[in-house]
Design a protein around this motif. Structure first.
Motif, mmCIF file in Angstrom:
data_model
loop_
_atom_site.group_PDB
_atom_site.id
_atom_site.type_symbol
_atom_site.label_atom_id
_atom_site.label_comp_id
_atom_site.label_asym_id
_atom_site.label_seq_id
_atom_site.Cartn_x
_atom_site.Cartn_y
_atom_site.Cartn_z
ATOM 1 N N GLY A 113 0.800 -1.215 0.000
ATOM 2 C CA GLY A 113 0.000 0.000 0.000
ATOM 3 C C GLY A 113 0.831 1.263 0.000
ATOM 4 O O GLY A 113 2.010 1.266 0.354
ATOM 5 N N ASN A 114 0.210 2.336 -0.413
ATOM 6 C CA ASN A 114 0.817 3.661 -0.402
ATOM 7 C C ASN A 114 -0.081 4.539 0.464
ATOM 8 O O ASN A 114 -1.144 4.986 0.024
ATOM 9 N N LEU A 115 0.329 4.761 1.684
ATOM 10 C CA LEU A 115 -0.491 5.474 2.658
ATOM 11 C C LEU A 115 -0.799 6.899 2.215
ATOM 12 O O LEU A 115 -1.936 7.359 2.321
ATOM 13 N N ALA A 116 0.173 7.603 1.690
ATOM 14 C CA ALA A 116 -0.048 8.983 1.258
ATOM 15 C C ALA A 116 -1.058 9.043 0.116
ATOM 16 O O ALA A 116 -1.987 9.862 0.129
ATOM 17 N N LEU A 117 -0.902 8.175 -0.867
ATOM 18 C CA LEU A 117 -1.839 8.136 -1.986
ATOM 19 C C LEU A 117 -3.240 7.765 -1.510
ATOM 20 O O LEU A 117 -4.229 8.378 -1.928
ATOM 21 N N ALA A 118 -3.332 6.792 -0.615
ATOM 22 C CA ALA A 118 -4.631 6.370 -0.093
ATOM 23 C C ALA A 118 -5.323 7.526 0.626
ATOM 24 O O ALA A 118 -6.530 7.743 0.443
ATOM 25 N N ARG A 119 -4.594 8.265 1.400
ATOM 26 C CA ARG A 119 -5.180 9.386 2.133
ATOM 27 C C ARG A 119 -5.693 10.454 1.174
ATOM 28 O O ARG A 119 -6.803 10.960 1.341
ATOM 29 N N ILE A 120 -4.934 10.757 0.151
ATOM 30 C CA ILE A 120 -5.356 11.758 -0.839
ATOM 31 C C ILE A 120 -6.597 11.285 -1.587
ATOM 32 O O ILE A 120 -7.578 12.021 -1.727
ATOM 33 N N ARG A 121 -6.569 10.051 -2.056
ATOM 34 C CA ARG A 121 -7.702 9.524 -2.831
ATOM 35 C C ARG A 121 -8.964 9.387 -1.986
ATOM 36 O O ARG A 121 -10.070 9.638 -2.456
ATOM 37 N N LEU A 122 -8.820 8.972 -0.731
ATOM 38 C CA LEU A 122 -9.998 8.885 0.136
ATOM 39 C C LEU A 122 -10.613 10.265 0.348
ATOM 40 O O LEU A 122 -11.837 10.405 0.404
ATOM 41 N N GLY A 123 -9.785 11.282 0.468
ATOM 42 C CA GLY A 123 -10.302 12.643 0.590
ATOM 43 C C GLY A 123 -11.098 13.052 -0.636
ATOM 44 O O GLY A 123 -12.167 13.661 -0.533
ATOM 45 N N GLU A 124 -10.586 12.686 -1.815
ATOM 46 C CA GLU A 124 -11.299 12.982 -3.056
ATOM 47 C C GLU A 124 -12.622 12.217 -3.112
ATOM 48 O O GLU A 124 -13.659 12.765 -3.485
ATOM 49 N N MET A 125 -12.589 10.941 -2.740
ATOM 50 C CA MET A 125 -13.798 10.119 -2.748
ATOM 51 C C MET A 125 -14.840 10.653 -1.772
ATOM 52 O O MET A 125 -16.025 10.703 -2.083
ATOM 53 N N ALA A 126 -14.388 11.055 -0.594
ATOM 54 C CA ALA A 126 -15.306 11.587 0.417
ATOM 55 C C ALA A 126 -15.998 12.837 -0.081
ATOM 56 O O ALA A 126 -17.170 13.066 0.194
ATOM 57 N N GLY A 127 -15.282 13.638 -0.861
ATOM 58 C CA GLY A 127 -15.859 14.870 -1.406
ATOM 59 C C GLY A 127 -16.894 14.620 -2.476
ATOM 60 O O GLY A 127 -17.797 15.431 -2.690
ATOM 61 N N ARG A 128 -16.792 13.483 -3.157
ATOM 62 C CA ARG A 128 -17.721 13.156 -4.245
ATOM 63 C C ARG A 128 -18.827 12.214 -3.837
ATOM 64 O O ARG A 128 -19.806 12.053 -4.569
ATOM 65 N N LEU A 129 -18.695 11.560 -2.692
ATOM 66 C CA LEU A 129 -19.655 10.536 -2.281
ATOM 67 C C LEU A 129 -21.049 11.122 -2.092
ATOM 68 O O LEU A 129 -21.213 12.137 -1.421
ATOM 69 N N VAL A 130 -22.021 10.472 -2.690
ATOM 70 C CA VAL A 130 -23.409 10.899 -2.566
ATOM 71 C C VAL A 130 -24.142 9.851 -1.733
ATOM 72 O O VAL A 130 -24.177 8.675 -2.089
ATOM 73 N N LEU A 131 -24.691 10.293 -0.628
ATOM 74 C CA LEU A 131 -25.481 9.401 0.232
ATOM 75 C C LEU A 131 -26.927 9.822 0.127
ATOM 76 O O LEU A 131 -27.248 10.993 0.179
ATOM 77 N N GLY A 132 -27.794 8.849 -0.022
ATOM 78 C CA GLY A 132 -29.187 9.221 -0.143
ATOM 79 C C GLY A 132 -30.030 8.068 -0.171
ATOM 80 O O GLY A 132 -30.825 7.521 0.221
#
Length: 132
Positions: A113-132
């Motif tokens: 794993g790449n912890l730095a990349l994972a943290r960046i990508r999770l932040g991007e995913m969290a910003g786009r995630l639609v819950l409904g």
């Protein structure tokens, strides 16, 4: 904008990803899971991760400093990182229109794993995630 399933599939594309979940930290329930669960049980993993998230989100010791621009509506913590001998666990809080009590939980192999990349990508995913 991706929903829970699309977000989890995207998380599993990260190098070293072993599994992921979207969890409600107030109830401890997994809203969606993918991959292998640490300890073999996704629901137990979600409940245990929710305890950790709840501690970080509810205690002032982890809140931003006064004057930092934090408005009190978003979760006070962006993410948590827990490492052990063979995995990294990243819990990324998700801002929602209702109560922002959801987080993404990704566990990664330390070897691949790449912890730095994972943290960046999770932040991007969290910003786009639609819950409904």
């Amino acid at each position: 904008m991706p929903g829970i399933d699309e977000c989890l599939v995207e998380a599993m594309r990260l190098p070293g990803a072993l599994g992921a979940a979207v969890v409600d930290w107030t109830s401890g329930l997994a809203l969606g899971t993918v991959g292998e669960a640490p300890g073999g049980d996704h629901e137990t993993t979600a409940a245990e991760a929710a305890e950790l998230a709840r501690i970080a989100a509810e205690h002032r010791a982890f809140a931003p400093e006064e004057g930092s621009g934090w408005d009190g509506e978003d979760p006070p913590v962006e993410d948590l990182i827990v490492s052990n001998r063979d995995t990294y666990h990243v819990l990324r809080f998700v801002r929602t229109t209702f109560d922002s009590s959801v987080f993404l939980h990704l566990w990664l192999s330390r070897a691949d794993g790449n912890l730095a990349l994972a943290r960046i990508r999770l932040g991007e995913m969290a910003g786009r995630l639609v819950l409904g």
